[in-house]
Enzyme design. Structure first.
Site: not given
Length: 338
Positions: A178, A220
């Site tokens: 992420e 992500k």
């Protein structure tokens, strides 16, 4: 079963063309802020009650394939003595775990951040895996300013994400990578696109350098958006166009799924932007789905209000947002469905 087979089975269970990931991994300070917004004290029992309500939402597994949990939640049980991660498994939802330890200032790079938590990560992951977690998540954040992110900020954060991902795969846990370019600021959408492209290039260079198997990870990222304080906001079509351009330039086709974070988007905006992405994309090599936290939970939290008598309304609010985002994943969402 080999480690690679373990990883592949988790990917197979989490990636399809209708479902996404629910982020319910708020740290105790973060969930305290969420609870403050509805006037509820953040006690261990209240956190357990709220998350148990989410996990027992009937039909949630039709739209959600994975749930990111906070460490505390792995060991909590419902009133019948069932571990909360097992409630997810009963709905075909794969349990995962947030493993980073928060951010601090990056020395030598004023304005940039770095995330902590690599020390002892392999041992922690083995423990989480024994508690049922099959994937993990690590977040690096990138503030935008005239001089941020710096060259050092880009390289240091990419290195942390790659080292984390490599450790995960070594112990048989799928890593969610992420890198979040923050929405805070006055920057326009083009500046966000420029920074997001720099970030993703650095991240994938580091992942390859560390031998991370791209087929056995999930990405992500943020969508490409203007800053919250920018005077000119963007339409969902513009967001989708600029986001796809960056992804096509930076994300290898080997990555099975891109599960966007919602950042500061409203629940409706997050769904509309995802829908625009899937309508605009022509046979993309990756799934374009969600790993939303607030954009899935906010209506449910408002319905709950800390009162378990509101259980049905809370679950209905969560299920609605999950269903609408599933439709957006397929490019079939309409605003009149709200």
């Amino acid at each position: 079963m080999t480690t690679q087979e373990e990883l592949q089975n988790t990917i197979n269970d989490m990636v399809d063309n209708t479902r996404g990931i629910l982020a319910a991994d708020e740290s105790n300070p973060t969930i305290a802020k969420r609870f403050d917004s509805i006037g509820v004290e953040s006690t261990e029992n209240n956190r357990r009650d709220y998350r148990e309500i989410l996990l027992t939402t009937e039909g949630l597994g039709d739209y959600i394939s994975g749930i990111i949990l906070f460490e505390e939640t792995l060991a909590q049980k419902d009133d019948q003595g069932t571990l909360l991660p097992e409630l997810a498994v009963q709905q075909r939802i794969v349990p995962g775990i947030k493993v980073d330890k928060g951010t601090g200032a990056l020395p030598g790079a004023p304005g940039d951040k770095i995330t902590y938590g690599l020390d002892g990560l392999a041992d922690r992951l083995s423990g989480y895996k024994s508690q049922g977690a099959r994937f993990a998540k690590w977040r690096e954040v990138y503030p935008i300013s005239h001089h941020n992110p710096s060259v050092l900020g880009l390289s240091a954060n990419a290195e942390m994400l790659a080292r984390y991902a490599a450790v995960c795969q070594e112990v048989g846990v799928v890593p969610i990578v992420e890198p979040e370019v923050l929405m805070d600021g006055e920057h326009d959408i083009n500046r966000c696109a420029q920074v997001t492209e720099q970030v993703l290039h650095a991240v994938f260079e580091a992942l390859v350098r560390h031998g991370v198997a791209l087929e056995l990870m999930l990405l992500k990222p943020n969508m490409v958006l203007p800053g919250k304080a920018c005077l000119t906001q963007a339409s969902s079509k513009e967001v989708a166009t600029k986001t796809l351009r960056v992804l096509r330039r930076c994300v290898p086709a080997a990555v099975p799924s891109i599960n966007f974070l919602s950042g500061g988007m409203s629940p409706e905006q997050a769904t509309e932007n995802l829908n625009a992405l899937n309508q605009l994309a022509t046979s993309p090599p990756w799934q374009l789905s969600i790993s939303y936290g607030r954009a899935l939970q906010q209506p449910a939290l408002q319905a709950w209000q800390g009162d378990n008598r509101n259980r049905a309304a809370t679950q209905a609010a969560l299920l609605k947002r999950a269903r609408l985002n599933s439709l957006a994943h397929q490019g079939q969402y309409r605003t009149d469905m709200e």
